[in-house]
Motif scaffolding. Sequence first.
Motif, PDB file in Angstrom:
ATOM      1  N   ASN A  39      -3.915 -14.320  47.040  1.00  0.00           N
ATOM      2  CA  ASN A  39      -5.301 -14.571  46.699  1.00  0.00           C
ATOM      3  C   ASN A  39      -6.271 -14.189  47.811  1.00  0.00           C
ATOM      4  O   ASN A  39      -7.454 -14.465  47.740  1.00  0.00           O
ATOM      5  N   ALA A  40      -5.767 -13.546  48.847  1.00  0.00           N
ATOM      6  CA  ALA A  40      -6.630 -13.190  49.979  1.00  0.00           C
ATOM      7  C   ALA A  40      -7.499 -12.007  49.621  1.00  0.00           C
ATOM      8  O   ALA A  40      -7.127 -11.129  48.877  1.00  0.00           O
ATOM      9  N   SER A  41      -8.663 -11.990  50.178  1.00  0.00           N
ATOM     10  CA  SER A  41      -9.558 -10.852  49.981  1.00  0.00           C
ATOM     11  C   SER A  41      -9.151  -9.718  50.874  1.00  0.00           C
ATOM     12  O   SER A  41      -8.568  -9.909  51.930  1.00  0.00           O
ATOM     13  N   ILE A  42      -9.482  -8.516  50.450  1.00  0.00           N
ATOM     14  CA  ILE A  42      -9.171  -7.348  51.266  1.00  0.00           C
ATOM     15  C   ILE A  42      -9.940  -7.383  52.580  1.00  0.00           C
ATOM     16  O   ILE A  42      -9.530  -6.790  53.567  1.00  0.00           O
ATOM     17  N   ASP A  43     -11.067  -8.097  52.616  1.00  0.00           N
ATOM     18  CA  ASP A  43     -11.851  -8.181  53.836  1.00  0.00           C
ATOM     19  C   ASP A  43     -11.314  -9.244  54.783  1.00  0.00           C
ATOM     20  O   ASP A  43     -11.821  -9.396  55.889  1.00  0.00           O
ATOM     21  N   SER A  44     -10.324 -10.043  54.364  1.00  0.00           N
ATOM     22  CA  SER A  44      -9.734 -11.043  55.227  1.00  0.00           C
ATOM     23  C   SER A  44      -8.837 -10.375  56.250  1.00  0.00           C
ATOM     24  O   SER A  44      -8.349  -9.264  56.055  1.00  0.00           O
ATOM     25  N   ASP A  45      -8.595 -11.090  57.368  1.00  0.00           N
ATOM     26  CA  ASP A  45      -7.664 -10.587  58.368  1.00  0.00           C
ATOM     27  C   ASP A  45      -6.248 -10.797  57.862  1.00  0.00           C
ATOM     28  O   ASP A  45      -5.865 -11.910  57.483  1.00  0.00           O
ATOM     29  N   LEU A  46      -5.461  -9.744  57.855  1.00  0.00           N
ATOM     30  CA  LEU A  46      -4.116  -9.784  57.306  1.00  0.00           C
ATOM     31  C   LEU A  46      -3.128  -9.247  58.321  1.00  0.00           C
ATOM     32  O   LEU A  46      -3.422  -8.296  59.047  1.00  0.00           O
ATOM     33  N   LEU A  47      -1.966  -9.860  58.370  1.00  0.00           N
ATOM     34  CA  LEU A  47      -0.886  -9.304  59.180  1.00  0.00           C
ATOM     35  C   LEU A  47      -0.373  -8.027  58.528  1.00  0.00           C
ATOM     36  O   LEU A  47      -0.430  -7.872  57.305  1.00  0.00           O
ATOM     37  N   PRO A  56       8.005 -12.265  54.230  1.00  0.00           N
ATOM     38  CA  PRO A  56       7.421 -13.066  53.132  1.00  0.00           C
ATOM     39  C   PRO A  56       6.835 -14.392  53.598  1.00  0.00           C
ATOM     40  O   PRO A  56       5.814 -14.847  53.082  1.00  0.00           O
ATOM     41  N   LEU A  57       7.486 -15.029  54.596  1.00  0.00           N
ATOM     42  CA  LEU A  57       6.972 -16.300  55.104  1.00  0.00           C
ATOM     43  C   LEU A  57       5.715 -16.090  55.941  1.00  0.00           C
ATOM     44  O   LEU A  57       4.755 -16.864  55.841  1.00  0.00           O
ATOM     45  N   LEU A  58       5.700 -15.037  56.755  1.00  0.00           N
ATOM     46  CA  LEU A  58       4.524 -14.760  57.569  1.00  0.00           C
ATOM     47  C   LEU A  58       3.313 -14.433  56.702  1.00  0.00           C
ATOM     48  O   LEU A  58       2.175 -14.744  57.070  1.00  0.00           O
ATOM     49  N   ALA A  59       3.563 -13.801  55.552  1.00  0.00           N
ATOM     50  CA  ALA A  59       2.460 -13.405  54.677  1.00  0.00           C
ATOM     51  C   ALA A  59       1.721 -14.603  54.092  1.00  0.00           C
ATOM     52  O   ALA A  59       0.577 -14.478  53.662  1.00  0.00           O
ATOM     53  N   ARG A  60       2.371 -15.754  54.074  1.00  0.00           N
ATOM     54  CA  ARG A  60       1.731 -16.950  53.496  1.00  0.00           C
ATOM     55  C   ARG A  60       0.865 -17.693  54.506  1.00  0.00           C
ATOM     56  O   ARG A  60       0.127 -18.613  54.131  1.00  0.00           O
ATOM     57  N   LEU A  61       0.959 -17.335  55.773  1.00  0.00           N
ATOM     58  CA  LEU A  61       0.188 -18.017  56.802  1.00  0.00           C
ATOM     59  C   LEU A  61      -1.178 -17.369  56.950  1.00  0.00           C
ATOM     60  O   LEU A  61      -1.360 -16.186  56.656  1.00  0.00           O
ATOM     61  N   ASP A  62      -2.155 -18.157  57.414  1.00  0.00           N
ATOM     62  CA  ASP A  62      -3.428 -17.535  57.759  1.00  0.00           C
ATOM     63  C   ASP A  62      -3.235 -16.661  58.992  1.00  0.00           C
ATOM     64  O   ASP A  62      -2.203 -16.724  59.664  1.00  0.00           O
ATOM     65  N   TYR A  63      -4.253 -15.873  59.322  1.00  0.00           N
ATOM     66  CA  TYR A  63      -4.054 -14.822  60.326  1.00  0.00           C
ATOM     67  C   TYR A  63      -3.697 -15.387  61.701  1.00  0.00           C
ATOM     68  O   TYR A  63      -2.762 -14.917  62.346  1.00  0.00           O
ATOM     69  N   SER A  64      -4.413 -16.400  62.160  1.00  0.00           N
ATOM     70  CA  SER A  64      -4.171 -16.921  63.503  1.00  0.00           C
ATOM     71  C   SER A  64      -2.780 -17.535  63.616  1.00  0.00           C
ATOM     72  O   SER A  64      -2.065 -17.309  64.598  1.00  0.00           O
ATOM     73  N   ARG A  65      -2.376 -18.292  62.605  1.00  0.00           N
ATOM     74  CA  ARG A  65      -1.021 -18.870  62.636  1.00  0.00           C
ATOM     75  C   ARG A  65       0.029 -17.783  62.482  1.00  0.00           C
ATOM     76  O   ARG A  65       1.109 -17.878  63.070  1.00  0.00           O
ATOM     77  N   GLY A  66      -0.283 -16.756  61.703  1.00  0.00           N
ATOM     78  CA  GLY A  66       0.656 -15.647  61.563  1.00  0.00           C
ATOM     79  C   GLY A  66       0.872 -14.915  62.870  1.00  0.00           C
ATOM     80  O   GLY A  66       1.999 -14.528  63.207  1.00  0.00           O
ATOM     81  N   VAL A  67      -0.214 -14.725  63.637  1.00  0.00           N
ATOM     82  CA  VAL A  67      -0.083 -14.076  64.946  1.00  0.00           C
ATOM     83  C   VAL A  67       0.776 -14.922  65.873  1.00  0.00           C
ATOM     84  O   VAL A  67       1.668 -14.404  66.567  1.00  0.00           O
ATOM     85  N   ALA A  68       0.527 -16.224  65.893  1.00  0.00           N
ATOM     86  CA  ALA A  68       1.315 -17.109  66.755  1.00  0.00           C
ATOM     87  C   ALA A  68       2.788 -17.099  66.354  1.00  0.00           C
ATOM     88  O   ALA A  68       3.682 -17.012  67.217  1.00  0.00           O
ATOM     89  N   ALA A  69       3.047 -17.191  65.044  1.00  0.00           N
ATOM     90  CA  ALA A  69       4.436 -17.181  64.579  1.00  0.00           C
ATOM     91  C   ALA A  69       5.115 -15.855  64.897  1.00  0.00           C
ATOM     92  O   ALA A  69       6.293 -15.822  65.275  1.00  0.00           O
ATOM     93  N   THR A  70       4.380 -14.755  64.756  1.00  0.00           N
ATOM     94  CA  THR A  70       4.950 -13.440  65.078  1.00  0.00           C
ATOM     95  C   THR A  70       5.329 -13.361  66.544  1.00  0.00           C
ATOM     96  O   THR A  70       6.420 -12.880  66.896  1.00  0.00           O
ATOM     97  N   CYS A  71       4.465 -13.835  67.416  1.00  0.00           N
ATOM     98  CA  CYS A  71       4.760 -13.794  68.850  1.00  0.00           C
ATOM     99  C   CYS A  71       5.973 -14.655  69.192  1.00  0.00           C
ATOM    100  O   CYS A  71       6.827 -14.257  70.003  1.00  0.00           O
ATOM    101  N   VAL A  72       6.070 -15.823  68.583  1.00  0.00           N
ATOM    102  CA  VAL A  72       7.224 -16.692  68.845  1.00  0.00           C
ATOM    103  C   VAL A  72       8.511 -16.029  68.378  1.00  0.00           C
ATOM    104  O   VAL A  72       9.530 -16.020  69.090  1.00  0.00           O
ATOM    105  N   LEU A  73       8.488 -15.454  67.188  1.00  0.00           N
ATOM    106  CA  LEU A  73       9.693 -14.823  66.648  1.00  0.00           C
ATOM    107  C   LEU A  73      10.145 -13.640  67.497  1.00  0.00           C
ATOM    108  O   LEU A  73      11.335 -13.506  67.800  1.00  0.00           O
TER     109      LEU A  73
END
Length: 347
Positions: A4-12, A73-90
């Motif tokens: 449901n995210a907009s194309i203008d949203s920040d996306l991983l 698939p799990l990272l795609a469900r997070l908002d951008y800031s949490r996705g960045v943090a999770a990506t760095c941890v992984l």
Amino acid sequence: MNPNASIDSDLLPDFRNMGVLLRILVFVHLALFVYTLIGLGQWQAWPDNLAASVLWLEFSLLPAVLVLGLANPLLARLDYSRGVAATCVLVALAGTLGHWVLMPGPVNVNALAASAVVIVASALTLLKYFHLRQRALSPRLSEARLAALQARIRPHFLFNSLNAVLSLIRYEPAKAEQVLEDLADLFRVVMKDNRQLSRLDREVELAKRYLNIEMVRLGSRLKVQWNTENMPGDAAVPPLMLQPLVENAVYHGVEPALNPAPIEVHVFRFRDQLHLDVKNPLPPPDAVREHVGNGMALENIRERLLLHFDAEATLTTQAASDYYQVHIVVPYREIAHDDAASPFFGG
């Protein structure tokens, strides 16, 4: 991506996309090469230094890329800031594990910490690049959508459709009403914001509504063979991808001929790819039209495929003596519900 995210949203970025993976591999290997050259004490030692650095890189990079692909698939469900943090941890965990496998033995905390810092810094740099690239592509996608809108509303189609309705109102009012409903649905889709991906079954239904309108005008001359037995209706495709192709097939292959061959539409899934073929007859040589709409539509679709799927999508054409064929291949991505989904940015 968040459906449901907009194309203008920040996306991983889509860490399973071939374009994303190629960019990651090229970036880190170039950075490693430059780092090795800068740190050289003697020029003669560069092969040994580079070999040792590449060995460390591969044991850190490959596990990180594998983990990101599995966790996408799990990272795609997070908002951008949490996705960045999770990506760095992984990537830090996976890369550190790979570094430890490369150099087993007593744990060197300082070496592992330094390795994790380098990996996280590289990940943040790449994520910033993908973020900037997404921001740069968003206006281009809006421009492509506008070009698609302008290319789709052809005055001759609207006028011909209205004339067909006028001819039906007195003798077949029910049929005239159905044509108007199809025309309204068609233009409702064309006029809305089409920057998000759409379900394939919705695009097929839209193309069929368009053909129903044209059949009123062309009658038995317009014949269409649909081969959709193996079509995944939940596949994600750019909106207004199929309808322009069948419209071009009608305009260039059916209208100029007295007894044209059928238009053939094949849609099927093969492994992890969606294939779409539209094949139309060629008109007689003396009936060839000078019209650029075909090229405009194809270039517009090709650009939107690139923006949505990067290097994983292709559009090819083939012209034979008696037919013209367009073949599109996109990676299979599922839209589970009937809502449009955000684009799977290649990064």
